[in-house]
Design a protein around this motif. Structure first.
Motif, short mmCIF file in Angstrom:
data_model
loop_
_atom_site.label_atom_id
_atom_site.label_comp_id
_atom_site.label_asym_id
_atom_site.label_seq_id
_atom_site.Cartn_x
_atom_site.Cartn_y
_atom_site.Cartn_z
N LYS A 265 64.03 -31.32 34.00
CA LYS A 265 64.46 -31.46 35.39
C LYS A 265 63.90 -30.35 36.28
CE LYS A 265 68.91 -33.56 34.09
NZ LYS A 265 70.39 -33.42 34.21
N GLY A 266 63.75 -30.67 37.57
CA GLY A 266 63.37 -29.66 38.55
C GLY A 266 61.90 -29.72 38.93
N ALA A 267 61.49 -28.77 39.74
CA ALA A 267 60.12 -28.75 40.27
C ALA A 267 59.07 -28.65 39.17
CB ALA A 267 59.96 -27.58 41.25
N ASP A 268 59.41 -27.97 38.08
CA ASP A 268 58.45 -27.82 36.98
C ASP A 268 58.34 -29.08 36.13
OD1 ASP A 268 57.83 -25.26 37.74
OD2 ASP A 268 59.29 -24.32 36.39
N ALA A 269 59.09 -30.11 36.51
CA ALA A 269 59.02 -31.39 35.79
C ALA A 269 58.01 -32.33 36.42
CB ALA A 269 60.40 -32.05 35.75
N GLN A 270 57.25 -31.82 37.41
CA GLN A 270 56.20 -32.64 38.02
C GLN A 270 55.18 -33.06 36.94
OE1 GLN A 270 52.75 -31.94 38.70
NE2 GLN A 270 52.47 -33.77 39.94
N HIS A 271 54.60 -34.21 37.12
CA HIS A 271 53.76 -34.85 36.10
C HIS A 271 52.74 -33.90 35.48
CE1 HIS A 271 52.02 -38.35 34.07
NE2 HIS A 271 50.83 -37.87 34.40
N SER A 272 51.96 -33.24 36.30
CA SER A 272 50.90 -32.37 35.79
C SER A 272 51.40 -31.00 35.37
CB SER A 272 49.79 -32.22 36.84
OG SER A 272 49.17 -33.46 37.09
N GLN A 273 52.66 -30.69 35.71
CA GLN A 273 53.24 -29.42 35.30
C GLN A 273 53.93 -29.51 33.95
OE1 GLN A 273 52.94 -26.41 36.84
NE2 GLN A 273 51.51 -27.51 38.18
N LEU A 274 54.18 -30.72 33.48
CA LEU A 274 54.90 -30.86 32.22
C LEU A 274 54.13 -30.32 31.03
CD1 LEU A 274 56.52 -34.38 32.71
CD2 LEU A 274 57.74 -32.21 32.38
N HIS A 275 52.79 -30.32 31.11
CA HIS A 275 52.04 -29.75 29.99
C HIS A 275 51.86 -28.24 30.14
CE1 HIS A 275 48.49 -29.72 32.58
NE2 HIS A 275 48.52 -31.03 32.71
N ASN A 276 52.47 -27.66 31.17
CA ASN A 276 52.50 -26.20 31.33
C ASN A 276 53.93 -25.67 31.35
OD1 ASN A 276 49.70 -26.30 31.67
ND2 ASN A 276 49.86 -26.49 33.89
N ASN A 277 54.85 -26.47 30.90
CA ASN A 277 56.28 -26.20 31.04
C ASN A 277 56.83 -25.50 29.79
OD1 ASN A 277 59.23 -26.94 30.74
ND2 ASN A 277 58.87 -27.70 32.81
N ALA A 278 57.48 -24.38 29.97
CA ALA A 278 57.98 -23.60 28.83
C ALA A 278 59.04 -24.36 28.04
CB ALA A 278 58.56 -22.27 29.33
N GLU A 279 59.89 -25.11 28.75
CA GLU A 279 60.93 -25.89 28.06
C GLU A 279 60.29 -26.98 27.19
OE1 GLU A 279 64.99 -28.51 29.04
OE2 GLU A 279 63.81 -27.63 30.67
N VAL A 280 59.25 -27.60 27.71
CA VAL A 280 58.52 -28.61 26.94
C VAL A 280 57.90 -27.97 25.70
CG1 VAL A 280 56.50 -30.14 26.93
CG2 VAL A 280 58.05 -30.11 28.91
N ASN A 281 57.27 -26.81 25.88
CA ASN A 281 56.64 -26.13 24.75
C ASN A 281 57.64 -25.81 23.65
OD1 ASN A 281 54.15 -26.17 26.05
ND2 ASN A 281 54.40 -24.12 26.93
N ARG A 282 58.78 -25.30 24.03
CA ARG A 282 59.80 -24.96 23.03
C ARG A 282 60.26 -26.20 22.28
NH1 ARG A 282 61.58 -21.44 27.22
NH2 ARG A 282 63.12 -22.99 27.90
N ALA A 283 60.46 -27.29 23.00
CA ALA A 283 60.93 -28.53 22.38
C ALA A 283 59.90 -29.10 21.41
CB ALA A 283 61.28 -29.56 23.45
N VAL A 284 58.64 -29.06 21.81
CA VAL A 284 57.56 -29.59 20.96
C VAL A 284 57.43 -28.76 19.69
CG1 VAL A 284 55.07 -29.96 20.78
CG2 VAL A 284 56.29 -30.63 22.87
N ILE A 285 57.44 -27.46 19.84
CA ILE A 285 57.28 -26.57 18.69
C ILE A 285 58.44 -26.73 17.71
CG2 ILE A 285 57.25 -24.13 17.99
CD1 ILE A 285 55.75 -23.64 20.72
N LYS A 286 59.64 -26.83 18.22
CA LYS A 286 60.80 -27.01 17.35
C LYS A 286 60.74 -28.36 16.65
CE LYS A 286 65.85 -26.96 17.26
NZ LYS A 286 67.12 -26.77 18.05
N PHE A 287 60.38 -29.40 17.36
CA PHE A 287 60.34 -30.74 16.79
C PHE A 287 59.28 -30.86 15.70
CE2 PHE A 287 58.69 -35.18 16.97
CZ PHE A 287 59.85 -35.84 16.55
N LEU A 288 58.11 -30.30 15.97
CA LEU A 288 57.00 -30.44 15.02
C LEU A 288 57.11 -29.50 13.83
CD1 LEU A 288 53.89 -30.78 17.37
CD2 LEU A 288 55.12 -32.60 16.19
#
Length: 291
Positions: A265-288
């Motif tokens: 959620k929020g401004a950092d959830a913009q389409h092209s910002q999602l691959h630079n998003n710290a929350e996304v990175n943490r979730a991907v690393i934990k999942f994988l």
């Protein structure tokens, strides 16, 4: 020559062979111990195959579209990029980098020279990469992280390019995947909706085709579907509506090994910002890699 003499001759000629065989067994055992990373309490040694993770970008994507996510994984020590697969416009694939088998969680970054190709074409190119990794590195499983159109490309690969002999797609992380339309093309904010069972009210032609072949998707796969909500009333990441991203569940949720969703959620959830998003990175690393 007597029987006794034959036995003596046999014993002496076998000695060098037995010695060499014994040394070979010790060497092979050492190699197995080096590459095995899992010994159970019952003293049985299990060889755990290396599971690479492929990162692919979306429509118009470039090196940086996945590089920030890869760097985030490397900083934690969870994984390391070993190869870049460069896919030319004619589909020919060349590689840069070095992959040796001591790297536990190797990453392969895929870059499409024609980054505006159609989904079926990119799915064929992805298949070329996967099959090469199988033949060159003997992989039996792999993970895949995609951004934007890379999600439908992976889905199309699984439904139409994958065969029974293909490596198993172990974990799949689509980020901002447009599975039922794209804003400004064939979708608009707050137009579509999901029924209580997850079925989208409006389905484009591609989605209906995905549904028709959905059972071809590998049932062994674990999925983490990540999408963005700007919280500006559009219920979208500016390009992909939440309905379009979440429509993947109706196709696969009841068929795969596990299915999770994560809304950013929020401004950092913009389409092209999602691959630079710290929350996304943490979730991907934990999942994988559970790091």
């Amino acid at each position: 020559m007597t029987k006794h003499m034959k036995n003596e001759h046999h014993n002496y000629t076998l000695f060098p062979f037995i010695l060499k065989t014994f040394i070979s067994i010790i060497f092979c055992g050492s190699l197995l111990a080096l590459f095995s990373n899992n010994t159970t309490t019952d003293n049985k040694v299990h060889f755990t195959p290396v599971v690479p993770t492929i990162y692919i970008h979306g429509y118009g994507g470039v090196f940086n579209s996945t590089e920030h996510m890869i760097q985030a994984a490397e900083k934690t020590g969870a994984a390391k990029k070993v190869l870049i697969a460069h896919v030319a416009a004619d589909g020919k694939v060349t590689y840069s980098g070095t992959w040796n088998f001591t790297q536990k969680n190797p990453i392969i970054q895929v870059l499409f020279e024609n980054n505006t190709a159609e989904i079926p074409e990119e799915a064929k190119w992805l298949n070329t990469v996967v099959e090469h990794l199988k033949s060159a590195y003997a992989i039996s499983e792999f993970n895949l992280v995609s951004h934007s159109m890379g999600g439908p490309v992976t889905l199309y690969w699984a439904l139409h390019e994958r065969t029974s002999s293909s490596p198993i797609l172990k974990k799949f992380v689509p980020i901002a995947g447009p599975f039922d339309g794209v804003i400004y093309i064939d979708d608009s904010p707050n137009t579509n909706s999901l029924a209580s069972n997850g079925k989208p009210k409006i389905q484009d032609n591609a989605y209906r085709a995905y549904y028709q072949y959905r059972m071809r998707f590998p049932s062994e796969t674990h999925i983490l579907n990540i999408y963005g909500n700007l919280e500006d009333g559009s219920n979208s990441d500016s390009l992909v509506t939440n309905v379009s991203a979440k429509s993947l569940a109706y196709l696969l949720k009841s068929h795969v090994a596990s299915y999770q969703e994560l809304m950013i959620k929020g401004a950092d959830a913009q389409h092209s910002q999602l691959h630079n998003n710290a929350e996304v990175n943490r979730a991907v690393i934990k999942f994988l890699w559970n790091r």
